[in-house]
Write a protein that holds these residues in place. Sequence first.
Motif, mmCIF file in Angstrom:
data_model
loop_
_atom_site.group_PDB
_atom_site.id
_atom_site.type_symbol
_atom_site.label_atom_id
_atom_site.label_comp_id
_atom_site.label_asym_id
_atom_site.label_seq_id
_atom_site.Cartn_x
_atom_site.Cartn_y
_atom_site.Cartn_z
ATOM 1 N N TYR A 22 0.808 -1.224 0.000
ATOM 2 C CA TYR A 22 0.000 0.000 0.000
ATOM 3 C C TYR A 22 0.839 1.272 0.000
ATOM 4 O O TYR A 22 1.960 1.294 0.483
ATOM 5 C CB TYR A 22 -0.890 0.051 1.250
ATOM 6 C CG TYR A 22 -1.889 -1.056 1.323
ATOM 7 C CD1 TYR A 22 -3.101 -0.972 0.655
ATOM 8 C CD2 TYR A 22 -1.638 -2.203 2.067
ATOM 9 C CE1 TYR A 22 -4.032 -1.995 0.719
ATOM 10 C CE2 TYR A 22 -2.553 -3.234 2.131
ATOM 11 C CZ TYR A 22 -3.753 -3.115 1.456
ATOM 12 O OH TYR A 22 -4.669 -4.127 1.513
ATOM 13 N N ARG A 25 -3.871 0.790 -2.944
ATOM 14 C CA ARG A 25 -3.206 -0.494 -3.216
ATOM 15 C C ARG A 25 -2.199 -0.313 -4.343
ATOM 16 O O ARG A 25 -2.509 0.275 -5.366
ATOM 17 C CB ARG A 25 -4.227 -1.555 -3.607
ATOM 18 C CG ARG A 25 -5.081 -2.008 -2.455
ATOM 19 C CD ARG A 25 -6.072 -3.049 -2.927
ATOM 20 N NE ARG A 25 -5.385 -4.183 -3.514
ATOM 21 C CZ ARG A 25 -5.298 -5.383 -2.951
ATOM 22 N NH1 ARG A 25 -5.875 -5.589 -1.786
ATOM 23 N NH2 ARG A 25 -4.653 -6.361 -3.537
ATOM 24 N N LYS A 26 -1.002 -0.843 -4.160
ATOM 25 C CA LYS A 26 0.045 -0.716 -5.170
ATOM 26 C C LYS A 26 -0.302 -1.444 -6.466
ATOM 27 O O LYS A 26 0.132 -1.035 -7.538
ATOM 28 C CB LYS A 26 1.373 -1.249 -4.636
ATOM 29 C CG LYS A 26 2.039 -0.318 -3.669
ATOM 30 C CD LYS A 26 3.385 -0.891 -3.300
ATOM 31 C CE LYS A 26 4.205 0.114 -2.571
ATOM 32 N NZ LYS A 26 5.542 -0.399 -2.281
ATOM 33 N N ASP A 27 -1.085 -2.528 -6.364
ATOM 34 C CA ASP A 27 -1.423 -3.262 -7.586
ATOM 35 C C ASP A 27 -2.487 -2.547 -8.426
ATOM 36 O O ASP A 27 -2.703 -2.895 -9.575
ATOM 37 C CB ASP A 27 -1.856 -4.694 -7.271
ATOM 38 C CG ASP A 27 -3.076 -4.783 -6.373
ATOM 39 O OD1 ASP A 27 -3.508 -3.745 -5.827
ATOM 40 O OD2 ASP A 27 -3.589 -5.897 -6.209
ATOM 41 N N LYS A 28 -3.137 -1.522 -7.871
ATOM 42 C CA LYS A 28 -4.161 -0.784 -8.610
ATOM 43 C C LYS A 28 -3.736 0.646 -8.957
ATOM 44 O O LYS A 28 -4.228 1.206 -9.925
ATOM 45 C CB LYS A 28 -5.454 -0.718 -7.803
ATOM 46 C CG LYS A 28 -6.152 -2.037 -7.682
ATOM 47 C CD LYS A 28 -7.542 -1.845 -7.151
ATOM 48 C CE LYS A 28 -8.271 -3.168 -7.220
ATOM 49 N NZ LYS A 28 -9.684 -3.006 -7.366
ATOM 50 N N TYR A 29 -2.848 1.251 -8.140
ATOM 51 C CA TYR A 29 -2.474 2.646 -8.337
ATOM 52 C C TYR A 29 -0.963 2.781 -8.440
ATOM 53 O O TYR A 29 -0.215 2.094 -7.755
ATOM 54 C CB TYR A 29 -2.977 3.508 -7.170
ATOM 55 C CG TYR A 29 -4.477 3.516 -7.061
ATOM 56 C CD1 TYR A 29 -5.242 4.343 -7.850
ATOM 57 C CD2 TYR A 29 -5.122 2.662 -6.173
ATOM 58 C CE1 TYR A 29 -6.632 4.337 -7.766
ATOM 59 C CE2 TYR A 29 -6.495 2.654 -6.080
ATOM 60 C CZ TYR A 29 -7.243 3.490 -6.883
ATOM 61 O OH TYR A 29 -8.602 3.479 -6.793
ATOM 62 N N SER A 30 -0.519 3.705 -9.271
ATOM 63 C CA SER A 30 0.915 3.925 -9.453
ATOM 64 C C SER A 30 1.446 4.879 -8.369
ATOM 65 O O SER A 30 0.683 5.549 -7.673
ATOM 66 C CB SER A 30 1.188 4.538 -10.823
ATOM 67 O OG SER A 30 0.678 5.849 -10.877
#
Length: 66
Positions: free
Chosen positions: A15, A38-43
Amino acid sequence: MSQAATVILRETKKYYIIYVEYGLEGEEPSAKIVACLRKDKYSEDTAFRMLERIKAIFKKHFKPQA
């Protein structure tokens, strides 16, 4: 005494967490999480843009800490 706020971006394994430390100068600050991305959804760029927006909002209401 005046109020002050500091907006902080922390990074964990999964996160980006944006939180605000605030309170009266000279006293122990309180902290509230205002965004968790969340890192997997947002840069990382998105997290920094959100950080800047939140800073602008709090700058209107609190004196920045040095």
